[in-house]
Motif scaffolding. Structure first.
Motif, PDB file in Angstrom:
ATOM      1  N   LEU A  76       0.806  -1.219   0.000  1.00  0.00           N
ATOM      2  CA  LEU A  76       0.000   0.000   0.000  1.00  0.00           C
ATOM      3  C   LEU A  76       0.843   1.276   0.000  1.00  0.00           C
ATOM      4  O   LEU A  76       0.295   2.370  -0.023  1.00  0.00           O
ATOM      5  N   TYR A  77       2.151   1.141   0.030  1.00  0.00           N
ATOM      6  CA  TYR A  77       3.017   2.317   0.142  1.00  0.00           C
ATOM      7  C   TYR A  77       2.879   3.231  -1.076  1.00  0.00           C
ATOM      8  O   TYR A  77       2.442   2.816  -2.140  1.00  0.00           O
ATOM      9  N   GLY A  78       3.220   4.484  -0.881  1.00  0.00           N
ATOM     10  CA  GLY A  78       3.241   5.437  -1.983  1.00  0.00           C
ATOM     11  C   GLY A  78       1.860   5.894  -2.439  1.00  0.00           C
ATOM     12  O   GLY A  78       1.703   6.315  -3.576  1.00  0.00           O
ATOM     13  N   ASN A  79       0.880   5.811  -1.556  1.00  0.00           N
ATOM     14  CA  ASN A  79      -0.464   6.290  -1.878  1.00  0.00           C
ATOM     15  C   ASN A  79      -0.742   7.567  -1.098  1.00  0.00           C
ATOM     16  O   ASN A  79       0.168   8.149  -0.519  1.00  0.00           O
ATOM     17  N   ARG A  80      -1.974   8.007  -1.050  1.00  0.00           N
ATOM     18  CA  ARG A  80      -2.314   9.286  -0.420  1.00  0.00           C
ATOM     19  C   ARG A  80      -3.044   9.097   0.904  1.00  0.00           C
ATOM     20  O   ARG A  80      -4.072   9.714   1.151  1.00  0.00           O
ATOM     21  N   PHE A  81      -2.496   8.253   1.739  1.00  0.00           N
ATOM     22  CA  PHE A  81      -3.112   8.012   3.039  1.00  0.00           C
ATOM     23  C   PHE A  81      -2.656   9.067   4.036  1.00  0.00           C
ATOM     24  O   PHE A  81      -1.484   9.446   4.062  1.00  0.00           O
ATOM     25  N   SER A  82      -3.575   9.497   4.876  1.00  0.00           N
ATOM     26  CA  SER A  82      -3.219  10.423   5.945  1.00  0.00           C
ATOM     27  C   SER A  82      -2.707   9.614   7.132  1.00  0.00           C
ATOM     28  O   SER A  82      -2.948   8.409   7.227  1.00  0.00           O
ATOM     29  N   ALA A  83      -2.022  10.289   8.036  1.00  0.00           N
ATOM     30  CA  ALA A  83      -1.536   9.616   9.250  1.00  0.00           C
ATOM     31  C   ALA A  83      -2.717   9.056  10.043  1.00  0.00           C
ATOM     32  O   ALA A  83      -2.659   7.937  10.566  1.00  0.00           O
ATOM     33  N   GLU A  84      -3.803   9.805  10.095  1.00  0.00           N
ATOM     34  CA  GLU A  84      -4.992   9.354  10.825  1.00  0.00           C
ATOM     35  C   GLU A  84      -5.611   8.118  10.154  1.00  0.00           C
ATOM     36  O   GLU A  84      -6.020   7.176  10.822  1.00  0.00           O
ATOM     37  N   GLY A  85      -5.670   8.127   8.836  1.00  0.00           N
ATOM     38  CA  GLY A  85      -6.215   6.984   8.102  1.00  0.00           C
ATOM     39  C   GLY A  85      -5.398   5.725   8.318  1.00  0.00           C
ATOM     40  O   GLY A  85      -5.948   4.639   8.526  1.00  0.00           O
ATOM     41  N   VAL A  86      -4.087   5.872   8.289  1.00  0.00           N
ATOM     42  CA  VAL A  86      -3.203   4.722   8.528  1.00  0.00           C
ATOM     43  C   VAL A  86      -3.363   4.231   9.957  1.00  0.00           C
ATOM     44  O   VAL A  86      -3.449   3.024  10.212  1.00  0.00           O
ATOM     45  N   ARG A  87      -3.429   5.156  10.908  1.00  0.00           N
ATOM     46  CA  ARG A  87      -3.614   4.779  12.312  1.00  0.00           C
ATOM     47  C   ARG A  87      -4.897   3.969  12.499  1.00  0.00           C
ATOM     48  O   ARG A  87      -4.899   2.916  13.131  1.00  0.00           O
ATOM     49  N   ASP A  88      -5.989   4.439  11.923  1.00  0.00           N
ATOM     50  CA  ASP A  88      -7.262   3.732  12.043  1.00  0.00           C
ATOM     51  C   ASP A  88      -7.212   2.365  11.361  1.00  0.00           C
ATOM     52  O   ASP A  88      -7.764   1.389  11.863  1.00  0.00           O
ATOM     53  N   PHE A  89      -6.550   2.285  10.210  1.00  0.00           N
ATOM     54  CA  PHE A  89      -6.406   1.015   9.498  1.00  0.00           C
ATOM     55  C   PHE A  89      -5.616   0.020  10.338  1.00  0.00           C
ATOM     56  O   PHE A  89      -6.007  -1.147  10.473  1.00  0.00           O
ATOM     57  N   VAL A  90      -4.523   0.482  10.914  1.00  0.00           N
ATOM     58  CA  VAL A  90      -3.702  -0.401  11.752  1.00  0.00           C
ATOM     59  C   VAL A  90      -4.489  -0.879  12.965  1.00  0.00           C
ATOM     60  O   VAL A  90      -4.448  -2.061  13.320  1.00  0.00           O
ATOM     61  N   LYS A  91      -5.245   0.010  13.580  1.00  0.00           N
ATOM     62  CA  LYS A  91      -6.078  -0.391  14.716  1.00  0.00           C
ATOM     63  C   LYS A  91      -7.085  -1.461  14.301  1.00  0.00           C
ATOM     64  O   LYS A  91      -7.309  -2.428  15.018  1.00  0.00           O
ATOM     65  N   THR A  92      -7.691  -1.273  13.138  1.00  0.00           N
ATOM     66  CA  THR A  92      -8.666  -2.233  12.631  1.00  0.00           C
ATOM     67  C   THR A  92      -8.014  -3.582  12.365  1.00  0.00           C
ATOM     68  O   THR A  92      -8.559  -4.638  12.689  1.00  0.00           O
ATOM     69  N   MET A  93      -6.822  -3.555  11.779  1.00  0.00           N
ATOM     70  CA  MET A  93      -6.157  -4.792  11.383  1.00  0.00           C
ATOM     71  C   MET A  93      -5.387  -5.454  12.507  1.00  0.00           C
ATOM     72  O   MET A  93      -5.043  -6.620  12.401  1.00  0.00           O
ATOM     73  N   LYS A  94      -5.121  -4.740  13.556  1.00  0.00           N
ATOM     74  CA  LYS A  94      -4.288  -5.275  14.630  1.00  0.00           C
ATOM     75  C   LYS A  94      -4.841  -6.584  15.179  1.00  0.00           C
ATOM     76  O   LYS A  94      -4.087  -7.512  15.433  1.00  0.00           O
ATOM     77  N   GLY A  95      -6.130  -6.691  15.348  1.00  0.00           N
ATOM     78  CA  GLY A  95      -6.727  -7.934  15.826  1.00  0.00           C
ATOM     79  C   GLY A  95      -6.444  -9.095  14.902  1.00  0.00           C
ATOM     80  O   GLY A  95      -6.158 -10.196  15.325  1.00  0.00           O
ATOM     81  N   LYS A  96      -6.466  -8.861  13.572  1.00  0.00           N
ATOM     82  CA  LYS A  96      -6.172  -9.913  12.605  1.00  0.00           C
ATOM     83  C   LYS A  96      -4.704 -10.290  12.657  1.00  0.00           C
ATOM     84  O   LYS A  96      -4.358 -11.457  12.657  1.00  0.00           O
ATOM     85  N   ALA A  97      -3.850  -9.292  12.722  1.00  0.00           N
ATOM     86  CA  ALA A  97      -2.425  -9.562  12.652  1.00  0.00           C
ATOM     87  C   ALA A  97      -1.878 -10.179  13.937  1.00  0.00           C
ATOM     88  O   ALA A  97      -0.951 -10.972  13.888  1.00  0.00           O
ATOM     89  N   TYR A  98      -2.452  -9.822  15.063  1.00  0.00           N
ATOM     90  CA  TYR A  98      -1.883 -10.269  16.331  1.00  0.00           C
ATOM     91  C   TYR A  98      -2.834 -11.114  17.163  1.00  0.00           C
ATOM     92  O   TYR A  98      -2.502 -11.504  18.254  1.00  0.00           O
ATOM     93  N   GLY A  99      -4.046 -11.343  16.657  1.00  0.00           N
ATOM     94  CA  GLY A  99      -5.061 -12.025  17.445  1.00  0.00           C
ATOM     95  C   GLY A  99      -4.971 -13.508  17.482  1.00  0.00           C
ATOM     96  O   GLY A  99      -4.266 -14.242  16.946  1.00  0.00           O
TER      97      GLY A  99
END
Length: 99
Positions: A76-99
């Protein structure tokens, strides 16, 4: 972006597709493509780097990754994501990645 609907339709029927490389195509709205990826059971790698994808697509990407757990790499690198958008995405995915 004009070709996205046709591309989504074509990719959706490629049941043996394992990798998709959409790097550097100036795509901004890939939600329709991501929705087509749900129908690809053995897809393991998607490169959407260096496009113009914004925060609005991140929830669709997260929903797809929750359904297709065999996906190993999503670039997903090199796109137009904001820091807030990335933060929210990581929070959403964290359960999948570490659950």
């Amino acid at each position: 972006d004009e070709a996205v609907p046709s591309l989504a339709e074509s990719l959706g029927s490629c049941q043996n597709l394992k990798k998709v490389n959409l790097w550097g195509n100036m795509l901004s709205n890939v939600a329709e493509l991501i929705e087509a990826f749900v129908n690809l059971p053995i897809l393991t790698e998607v490169n959407t780097g260096n496009n113009s994808i914004s925060d609005e697509t991140l929830p669709t990407i997260a929903a797809w990754l929750r359904v297709r757990t065999a996906v190993e790499e999503v670039w997903l690198y090199g796109n137009r994501f904001s820091a807030e958008g990335v933060r929210d995405f990581v929070k959403t995915m964290k359960g999948k990645a570490y659950g």
